[in-house]
Design an enzyme around this catalytic site. Structure first.
Site, PDB file in Angstrom:
ATOM      1  N   ASP A  13      24.379  43.232  44.101  1.00  0.00           N
ATOM      2  CA  ASP A  13      25.462  42.606  44.868  1.00  0.00           C
ATOM      3  C   ASP A  13      25.558  43.194  46.258  1.00  0.00           C
ATOM      4  OD1 ASP A  13      26.258  42.225  41.876  1.00  0.00           O
ATOM      5  OD2 ASP A  13      27.259  40.682  43.074  1.00  0.00           O
TER       6      ASP A  13
HETATM    7  O1  MRU Z   1      30.132  39.088  38.512  1.00  0.00           O
HETATM    8  P1  MRU Z   1      28.876  38.328  38.798  1.00  0.00           P
HETATM    9  O2  MRU Z   1      28.422  37.479  37.656  1.00  0.00           O
HETATM   10  O3  MRU Z   1      28.972  37.553  40.092  1.00  0.00           O
HETATM   11  O4  MRU Z   1      27.772  39.454  39.004  1.00  0.00           O
HETATM   12  C1  MRU Z   1      26.458  39.063  39.246  1.00  0.00           C
HETATM   13  C2  MRU Z   1      25.536  40.208  39.414  1.00  0.00           C
HETATM   14  O5  MRU Z   1      25.898  41.351  39.300  1.00  0.00           O
HETATM   15  C3  MRU Z   1      24.130  39.872  39.832  1.00  0.00           C
HETATM   16  O6  MRU Z   1      23.227  40.805  39.319  1.00  0.00           O
HETATM   17  C4  MRU Z   1      24.031  39.877  41.369  1.00  0.00           C
HETATM   18  O7  MRU Z   1      25.071  39.136  41.954  1.00  0.00           O
HETATM   19  C5  MRU Z   1      22.734  39.329  41.827  1.00  0.00           C
HETATM   20  S1  MRU Z   1      22.565  37.583  41.517  1.00  0.00           S
HETATM   21  C6  MRU Z   1      21.083  37.132  42.189  1.00  0.00           C
END
Ligand code: MRU
Length: 359
Positions: free
Chosen positions: A246
């Site tokens: 993220d």
């Molecule tokens: O809470 P989320 O489902 O948005 O978290 C998603 C993740 O942690 C993913 O690994 C990250 O955003 C990368 S998506 C290509």
């Protein structure tokens, strides 16, 4: 047919509501910025790149629907306010914030240009938002290619076994995926034996979304609970771990879905290479270390309830951080971006020029 988290054509945006998957595939309309903010906050669309794409395309749709004759100054104010608002939807993933910064700079520049009219301003901003879709897919395919080749070059087997966490696939991006893109590339090259995907509690992105994508693509895969990761590493000949991000900061520390940190610790113990796969749009070189990343805390209900039914004892306190930080020292095999595979400690140097020249 490939899975699509986002369906866009000029003036119309729909997202696949990920809260309803895998039971139902429902595309819901996002008529503008407010609806996008809510869909992101409620995780109907999630995954760092998809959040930014939906946020920016919602602005494009709302601009497109503005009646002709709107004053340029009003459009400029609306665009800047909308971008600032979209950034507040979820705090940890940096993609929306970076896209908002890039577009706000563009808006401010266009606002000053005497030769740009309200219509040409609107058109150029919409085109810029639309370009994110293709760029994200292109970047993901490069990530897939770089990552797959790197993993194969270090493996001592013909076919590799990969463990991944959360969902980083077509559903989390404009298409193909990041960590799941690496898995797709390995599969396309005929070099993938098997995938282990974690359930990813508490929101179950692994069980609901990654499992759905792997089944959809007919990639041989097995679902495990998060608590089975160490056991799987001991018993299942895992060749490498590949996860998404993220936010990756200057020293290589990485925020990703809660549970990533413990997967990385277990990988180090078992001497299994650990990779982070993320586009440079998920990198934030303005922060020095992971300690500066704001970690989103989600409602306790995601932990106490399952499919709308309470499973936890009434009265218990709940802590529900949505992400954790994996320190760069645990990212033993590298950070895979669209530019290549980087030593986390050299990421800043590797990306600095490229990120300055725009994405
Ligand atoms: O809470 P989320 O489902 O948005 O978290 C998603 C993740 O942690 C993913 O690994 C990250 O955003 C990368 S998506 C290509």
């Amino acid at each position: 047919m490939s899975l699509e988290a986002v369906r866009y054509r000029r003036g119309s945006l729909h997202i696949l509501n990920q809260r309803l998957l895998p039971e139902r595939s429902v595309y819901q309309e996002i008529p503008g910025v407010e609806a996008a903010w809510r869909a992101i906050r409620e995780m109907q669309v999630r995954g760092a790149p998809a959040i930014a794409i939906v946020g920016c395309l919602s602005l494009a749709v709302e601009l497109d629907r503005r009646e002709e004759g709107a004053a340029k100054d009003d459009l400029v104010t609306f665009a800047l306010e909308s971008l600032a608002y979209l950034v507040t939807s979820r705090p940890t993933a940096v993609n929306m914030a970076r896209a908002a910064q890039d577009l706000s700079d563009f808006v401010s520049h266009e606002a000053e240009r005497p030769d740009s009219t309200a219509e040409s301003f609107k058109e150029s901003l919409i085109v810029r938002c639309e370009a994110m879709l293709e760029k994200d897919i292109r970047d993901n395919k490069s990530i897939g290619d770089h990552g797959a080749k790197h993993i194969i070059s270090r493996a001592n087997t013909d076919k590799v076994i990969i463990l991944t966490h959360c969902n980083t696939g077509s559903l989390a991006t404009a298409g193909y995926g990041t960590a799941l893109g690496v898995i797709r590339s390995l599969w396309a090259m005929g070099r993938l034996e098997h995938v282990y995907c974690t359930e990813t509690r508490p929101y179950n992105q692994g069980a609901r979304l990654t499992a759905y994508e792997l089944v959809h693509d007919k990639i041989p895969a097995t679902l495990i609970a998060d608590s089975m990761v160490s056991m799987a590493m001991k018993e299942k000949r895992i060749s490498a771990v590949v996860v998404g991000a993220d936010r990756v900061v200057a020293n290589g520390d990485t925020a990703n879905k809660i549970g990533t940190y413990q997967v990385a610790i277990a990988a180090l113990h078992h001497r299994i290479p650990f990779y982070v796969a993320a586009p440079s749009s998920s990198c934030d070189l303005t922060l020095d270390s992971g300690e500066q990343i704001v970690i989103e805390e989600r409602p306790g209900k995601e932990l106490t309830d399952f499919n709308g039914t309470r499973v936890a004892a009434p009265g218990i306190g709940v802590w529900n951080p949505a992400f954790d930080i994996t320190p760069h020292s645990l990212i033993t095999a590298g950070i895979i971006t669209e530019f290549g595979v980087h030593d986390p400690r050299k990421l800043q140097k590797a990306l600095a020029d490229k990120m300055q020249t725009g994405t």
